[in-house]
Design a protein around this motif. Structure first.
Motif: not given
Length: 872
Positions: A63-82
């Motif tokens: 549900h995050t649409f702002q491009v620069q913030k989405r990149a931050v959240v993507r790094t967090l969710v990918e690292s947390a899942t790993q």
């Protein structure tokens, strides 16, 4: 989801991440626990926290649409899942099982095993490119306006055909109703049909009075009388006829109105009775007088898919706007700032020349492009005037001296590497010794975890970059332009500096030449060292026999050949099964579970194995084998996996592949090329043990079952890379009949547990209350589940489907359902009787699984060592 709610959710999640980082920092300082149970408890608590964190971050990322913030959240969710997957592997090794039970950690967080499910289908789906998705699904959401018009023109159905289709369905519906009415009372109907014929002779006596009085009705109406004689036709009045027609029409309208009134009255009565019944049931449940027994599933909105694609379209539009903003800003900066930037760089280099000449009467060697040029001047990595002055008086080193210095530096580096290697080996041996004793160095595991380091660095950078940004005011999801300007200025500066260095090098050489003339010295230009261009080794590309064909034609070829199949839409909730809630309480003295898994636990293991098929880079097995008896749900799980992932489903069973035996090389190339192009892809093999038969039965020789057996490991799995969203899934009900190659072909092997009481109860409850909840609200589900617990879930499902047929459901209000009817299905004479699975048969599965699964082999070796110690 509203913008305000998403913003609040993100704020609370940031606090959770901060608390988790503090907890991990404390754990980095602790000594290795002396007991295995303590290590298990710490990892279990962290695992539960990371499950919650991944669920929250996945929802926020979606549900995050702002491009620069989405990149931050993507790094967090990918690292947390790993990190989540790493913790699960640690827990599996401590548990020595594929199934991990964390009841104490769940109770502390007030959670249930269902909350440990990580898979969130919309958030973790892998998005294919648009052109690929258009080939797979003829979905108008992915088409542009021209394609939509073309598709609408193709899908147009003439009115006559539509009417014919509606009439056909209506006639079929009437036929079904007629058949149901005939079979409504089957017993009585059969009795009438089977009644014996009685010979009856009719006798009539005129003078005898009737024993039973009969009322006789005399009909005087003549319906065949024709009043239109010649006189009537002569005196016929057309106006009167029209009036009569109008009167008839009014009468017809009155009849219609009366009929509509009757229908409406009955409908309103039915609707009112239904509402009263629902309110009455609600009051009874509210007061605790009566409870509805029905399986509760997670709430799923019907428009979830449509909302997901709307979000995807919005994200795609914002991404395009962001790319356009970068291009526009770069063009503007190149036009406005680059000339002044070049002037500033050249002035700075000239000032550097002047400083050295004033202090040393000489010029510092110009930095070579191989060392990034005059960037070294900016970052102060050149010699100071004093250091340079000291080097001027020294004689230049000879080749031998330079060689000695280089050799010494090499030896020093080699010693350092060997020393570090020795320290690491000692550390690894120490940890292995502790692990063999059941103790894990938690501080090292957390401190050296790359995902944890990535999370900490991302949060630190976020707190620095976003501290002056008010995210709540940006409801239009606009990108932050200042950051784009800074990034592009940095890139332009690096590009321009290389160009300025070339010009300033010419000026540098002119200054050196002038200085040599003044000092009456010989001028020798300095050699310039440019970075060597890496020669790319030309690899011989294998010949592509389908290089001249489009992906569309390859896809359709496999689809027409029956290899690519369409699967029905299903989710993991359709695999009805319960979790094991008592395994954690039955641990032995070694803190290992002694009770086997329940059927619901298999879902969690499969979901974790398939998590790498989503959008993020997470490790996953290349192949998976599900073993278990017939009707245990193996094929249903494969269908669910493909449906949840929105994957292309390739059926590589022998029944489908035997016709490609003449050109197997081309077939393997074709399926691999299509699988990689249209990923995510599921390659499915039904009864995979047939591919590795030592001896093929005569009845199966026609389909050549061993055709792909030798090619799976080398020709299908080996070319697949870690990042490819392709997985081979097989099923087997007789894995012991295969040779050892089946273990090499499938990296992960899972045994589907037999049906337990909880699973049996949920199946009876869900399937029986699905279509007739009112009549099945209070039924003996517990007794049915206990008596028929030993049967497979597929057998129970078939039983309910056949026993509770349409005809039987129509008679439920008058003829109550007898539990013996379900028992009669299993011992019916119409088909062979169905018996529960024998214990010997399940032991055979357990024995083969124990010698094939990595964790089971680890537990067996542990128990063998323990028994050997006990004997000594």
């Amino acid at each position: 989801m509203s913008f305000d709610l998403n913003h609040k959710y993100w704020v609370s999640t940031r606090k959770d991440i901060a608390q988790l980082i503090k907890k991990q920092n404390r754990l980095k300082k602790i000594a290795p626990p002396g007991e295995k149970a303590v290590s298990f408890k710490i990892f279990a608590e962290l695992y539960v926290l990371y499950v919650e964190l991944v669920a929250k971050l996945g929802f926020i990322y979606h549900h995050t649409f702002q491009v620069q913030k989405r990149a931050v959240v993507r790094t967090l969710v990918e690292s947390a899942t790993q990190q989540l997957m790493q913790l699960k592997e640690e827990l599996k090794e401590l548990e020595m099982s594929e199934y991990v039970y964390l009841d104490k950690a769940l109770i502390a967080r007030k959670l249930t095993p269902r909350d440990l499910v990580i898979w969130r289908s919309p958030q973790f789906l892998y998005r294919r490119p648009l052109d690929i998705q258009n080939i797979i699904a003829d979905n108008r959401l992915y088409m542009n306006d021209v394609e939509k018009e073309e598709k609408a023109a193709q899908d147009f159905v003439p009115i006559t055909e539509a009417i014919t289709l509606i009439q056909a369905h209506e006639r079929a519906r009437r036929a079904r109703v007629y058949k149901s009415n005939i079979k409504y009372d089957k017993k009585k109907f059969l009795k009438v049909m089977q009644r014996k014929k009685i010979n009856y002779r009719f006798t009539f006596k005129p003078d005898q009075a009737m024993s039973i009085p009969v009322k006789r009705t005399i009909f005087t109406a003549d319906f065949i009388k024709n009043t239109e004689d010649c006189d009537y036709l002569r005196t016929k009045d057309d106006v009167g006829e029209d009036m009569a027609a109008m009167m008839d029409e009014e009468a017809e309208n009155m009849k219609r109105n009366r009929a509509a009134t009757v229908i409406q009255r009955w409908w309103r009565g039915y609707r009112t009775r239904k509402i009263v019944k629902i309110k009455k049931r609600f009051k009874e449940e509210l007061y605790g007088m009566k409870k509805m027994r029905k399986l509760k599933r997670p709430n799923q909105r019907a428009d979830a898919v449509m909302e997901m694609y709307k979000h995807e379209m919005l994200k795609r539009k914002l991404d395009e706007d962001y790319v356009n903003l970068i291009l526009d800003e770069r063009t503007r900066l190149m036009q406005v700032r680059s000339p002044w930037m070049m002037e500033d760089i050249s002035d700075h280099i000239r000032a550097w020349f002047a400083e050295f000449y004033q202090k040393t009467q000489n010029f510092h060697p110009y930095p070579d492009p191989v060392k990034k040029g005059t960037v070294l001047v900016v970052i102060d990595e050149t010699m100071t005037p004093l250091e340079f002055q000291q080097t001027l008086g020294k004689k230049p080193l000879t080749k031998e001296e330079k060689k000695k210095i280089r050799d010494k530096e090499r030896k020093d580096k080699k010693k350092k590497r060997e020393k570090l290697k020795l320290i690491k080996m000692k550390e690894a041996k120490r940890r292995k010794k502790l692990r063999d004793a059941g103790i894990i160095d938690i501080a090292f595991a957390i401190g050296e975890s790359k995902p944890i380091i990535a999370i900490e660095e991302t949060m630190k950078k976020y707190s620095e970059d976003w501290r002056n940004v008010d995210e709540y005011l940006n409801k239009n999801h606009d990108p932050i332009k200042e950051w784009v300007t800074e990034d592009e200025l940095c890139k332009i500066h690096q590009e321009v500096r290389g160009l300025v260095d070339e010009y300033m090098r010419v000026e540098y050489e002119l200054l050196r030449e002038a200085l040599a003339k003044d000092n009456e010295e010989k001028y020798t230009p300095l050699k310039v060292k440019y970075p060597k261009k890496k020669k790319q080794k030309k690899k011989k590309k294998p010949k592509d026999p389908t290089g001249d064909r489009t992906l569309d034609s390859l896809y359709n070829e496999l689809k027409d050949g029956g290899i690519i199949e369409e699967v029905s839409t299903k989710d993991f909730d359709e695999f009805i099964a319960d979790f094991n809630f008592v395994a954690d309480d039955t641990r032995d003295e070694d803190d290992l579970t002694t009770l086997g898994p329940a059927k619901g636990d298999i879902k969690m293991v499969i979901q974790e194995s398939m998590l790498g098929m989503g959008e993020f880079d997470i490790p996953k097995p290349k192949s998976l084998l599900l073993i278990g008896p017939l009707n245990s749900g193996k094929k249903l799980l494969c269908n669910i996996i493909a449906s949840e992932l929105d994957a292309v489903f390739m059926n590589l069973s022998p029944e489908k592949t035997y016709k490609y035996a003449d050109d197997l090389k081309y077939f393997l190339h074709l399926i691999l090329k299509v699988a990689k192009a249209f990923q995510p892809t599921i390659m499915y093999i039904e009864e995979a043990h047939r591919l590795f038969w030592s001896k093929v039965p005569p009845e199966a020789k026609d389909i050549n079952p061993r055709l792909l057996g030798s090619s799976i490991a080398s020709k299908i799995l080996k070319p697949l890379k870690k990042n490819d969203k392709v997985v081979l899934v097989g099923t087997s009900n007789m894995p012991w009949s295969a040779k050892g190659g089946i273990r090499k072909a499938f990296q992960k092997i899972l045994l589907i547990p037999r049906c337990d009481y909880g699973t049996s109860f949920l199946i009876w409850l869900e399937l029986m209350t699905e279509n007739c909840p009112d009549n099945m609200a209070e039924y003996a589900y517990s007794a049915l589940a206990r008596v028929l617990q030993a049967y497979n879930s597929g057998d129970i499902t078939d039983n309910i489907k056949n026993t509770l047929s349409i005809e039987r459901r129509m008679r439920l209000q008058t003829d109550a359902l007898d539990p013996h009817e379900f028992l009669e299905y299993f011992i019916n004479e119409e088909h062979p009787p169905i018996f529960p699975i024998e214990d010997k048969f399940m032991e055979k599965f357990n024995k083969w699984f124990g010698s094939s699964n990595k964790m089971m082999k680890l537990r067996k070796s542990f128990m063998a060592k323990k028994n050997a110690k006990a004997k000594k």
